[in-house]
Scaffold this active site. Structure first.
Site, PDB file in Angstrom:
ATOM      1  N   CYS A  10       0.976  -1.094  -0.185  1.00  0.00           N
ATOM      2  CA  CYS A  10      -0.022  -0.006  -0.078  1.00  0.00           C
ATOM      3  C   CYS A  10       0.781   1.317  -0.036  1.00  0.00           C
ATOM      4  O   CYS A  10       2.038   1.241   0.286  1.00  0.00           O
ATOM      5  CB  CYS A  10      -0.967   0.093   1.277  1.00  0.00           C
ATOM      6  SG  CYS A  10       0.053   0.143   2.914  1.00  0.00           S
ATOM      7  N   CYS A  13       2.827   1.587   3.013  1.00  0.00           N
ATOM      8  CA  CYS A  13       4.075   0.563   3.224  1.00  0.00           C
ATOM      9  C   CYS A  13       5.258   1.141   2.112  1.00  0.00           C
ATOM     10  O   CYS A  13       6.682   1.182   2.570  1.00  0.00           O
ATOM     11  CB  CYS A  13       3.780  -0.682   2.702  1.00  0.00           C
ATOM     12  SG  CYS A  13       2.520  -1.253   3.875  1.00  0.00           S
TER      13      CYS A  13
END
Length: 77
Positions: A10, A13
């Site tokens: 994501c 991240c």
């Protein structure tokens, strides 16, 4: 030193990975940064909230994006 970034890939991240790599570069460290997206591997580590960061196998951050200064502190130990 081995730095692992745990997450699904994501944006949070990816941002954490970018910050950790920048901190390694700015510190002149020879640490290697790895991205771990395998959900089984994440669960096996007991990580409940991503992004998470492990240094040499030890979880040092979970559920938030570190600032560049925080990332440097984590790397320095």
């Amino acid at each position: 030193m081995k730095i692992e970034i745990f997450g699904s890939g994501c944006p949070r991240c990816k941002q954490t990975e970018k910050i950790m790599k920048k901190a390694v570069e700015e510190l002149g460290s020879d640490a290697e940064v790895y991205k771990v997206t395998d959900m089984m591997a994440i669960m096996e580590k007991g990580i409940v909230s991503t992004p998470a960061v492990a240094i040499d196998g030890k979880i040092v951050l979970s559920g938030k994006i570190p600032s560049i200064d925080e990332a440097k502190r984590l790397i320095k130990g």
